[in-house]
Structure formats: C-alpha cells, structure tokens
Design a protein around this motif. Structure first.
Motif, PDB file in Angstrom:
ATOM      1  N   GLY A  55       3.049   1.740  -0.155  1.00  0.00           N
ATOM      2  CA  GLY A  55       2.594   2.045  -1.504  1.00  0.00           C
ATOM      3  C   GLY A  55       1.700   3.260  -1.579  1.00  0.00           C
ATOM      4  N   SER A  58       4.644   6.226  -1.607  1.00  0.00           N
ATOM      5  CA  SER A  58       5.720   6.229  -2.594  1.00  0.00           C
ATOM      6  C   SER A  58       5.552   5.032  -3.511  1.00  0.00           C
ATOM      7  CB  SER A  58       7.087   6.170  -1.890  1.00  0.00           C
ATOM      8  OG  SER A  58       8.128   6.053  -2.832  1.00  0.00           O
ATOM      9  N   SER A  59       5.819   5.263  -4.791  1.00  0.00           N
ATOM     10  CA  SER A  59       5.759   4.183  -5.772  1.00  0.00           C
ATOM     11  C   SER A  59       7.123   3.569  -6.028  1.00  0.00           C
ATOM     12  CB  SER A  59       5.182   4.717  -7.093  1.00  0.00           C
ATOM     13  OG  SER A  59       6.003   5.780  -7.586  1.00  0.00           O
TER      14      SER A  59
END
Length: 222
Positions: A55, A58-59
């Motif tokens: 997290g 990258s979302s």
C-alpha cells in the motif's frame, strides 16, 4: 610401535579414523548450497513484505495482487522442484497413469546419500516453511477481524501454496505409506505406554520396599 591410523574389528569392520567424525560434523554445519538457501528464503519473504507494505507504493489492489501471487508462485515452484531436493533430500510429485488415475509420490534420500544433507540447510528449510505458514495464518485471522475481504483471497492463496509444500514434505519425511493420523496415534500410544511402564515400575519398587521392611517387635515392660 607407532599407532596405526585405523583399527580392524573382527577382521571385517574398519573403524573410522581418529578425527574423521569431527570433519563430518564440520561439513554438516556448512552451507553447501548457498544459492538454493537464498532463493528458498527470498521469494517467500518478498511475498510477505509485499503484502504488508504494498500500500505504500501502489493504491491499486489488482497490481498488488498480481505481484504477491507472482512471488508466491515463484516460491512454490522453487521449493517444490529445487530447494527441497537440494537442502533436505526430499521430493514430492504427481503423475497420471494410462487409465487416467492420479498418483502422488513422496520420496526421500536413503542410505549414504542422507549424509549430503547438512544440519544448517535442513534447519533453514523447515523453519522457513513452518514460520511462513504461521505468518499467513495470522494474516488470515487479521483479514477476518478487520473485515478486509479483498485481501482475504490473497491470504488464502498464500496459505494454500505454502501449505501444499509443507504438507508434501512432511509426508516425505514421515514416509509415503504413513498418514499423519497414524503417526500421531503411534506417538500418543508410545507416550501412554511409557507412562504406564513408569507407574508400574514405581509401584513395584514401593511394594518391594514395604515387603522387605520387618515389623518392629512389641516391647513389654513388667
């Protein structure tokens, strides 16, 4: 007379040279396959680290899912086909016969080839398998308590892929023809038998001591 380097017992058996047992112990403490140990640890560690910290980078859940499953797949293939054979001398595999029936085979090294397995590599192999499985189980309960059902499937994949190797190598270790239930029952039976033997022997000793003791004669005074 100078001492010979070896002794012949009964004319047939040759005793190990003095100091050879120390050399064998030293060889068992060394890591013979450093690259296998590295790749045995790197992929499983990378999958757990990616799960915990993806997290931050990258979302996107899909991107994180693909990366974690990729690490898990690489770890599964490496452990099943390479590190299990090199580090502990075990191998499990499956084949389908001509009639279409599926057969599982669990193999282990036997005889003198067992000496090729070092204690350090074996300890690393088993500790990493068991500890990673415990970590994935803890993460499984974490997703349930937090109601994070997206990551629930990721954890399930980790438990299944790591657990498959763990189960397969345990079967190789205890023997292909033995089941885990029979091994557990045999261990429990031996433990109960030893307990009964200990209690019977202590009771017998107590009884013999009481028999050997003579009753004291009563003294009368006039």
């Amino acid at each position: 007379m100078a001492a010979t380097s070896s002794v012949i017992m009964d004319g047939t058996e040759e005793v190990m040279n003095f100091g050879d047992e120390e050399d064998i112990l030293e060889r068992r403490k060394k890591v013979k396959h450093p690259f296998a140990v590295f790749f045995h640890l790197i992929f499983r560690s990378a999958s757990i680290v990616a799960y915990l910290f993806c997290g931050w980078f990258s979302s996107s859940f899909i991107a994180s899912f693909v990366v974690i499953v990729l690490f898990l797949s690489m770890d599964f293939w490496t452990v099943k086909n390479i590190t299990g054979r090199l580090l502990v001398g075990l191998r499990w595999w499956n084949y389908i016969d001509e009639s279409g029936a599926s057969h599982w085979v669990y193999e282990s090294r036997k005889g003198s080839s067992k000496s090729k397995v070092t204690a350090v590599e074996s300890r690393v192999f088993w500790l990493s398998l068991v500890s990673c499985q415990i970590v994935w189980i803890v993460l499984f309960f974490g997703t349930i308590f937090t109601l994070n059902f997206e990551w629930f499937m990721v954890v399930i994949v980790g438990i299944v892929m790591n657990g498959a190797n763990l189960y397969g190598y345990i079967r190789c270790k205890i023997g292909a023809k033995k089941s885990l239930r029979s091994v557990a029952s045999n261990f429990l039976g031996q433990h109960i038998l030893q307990t009964l033997k200990g209690s019977v022997s202590s009771t017998t000793e107590t009884t013999s001591e009481n028999v050997n003791e003579k009753p004291s004669e009563p003294k009368f005074s006039i």
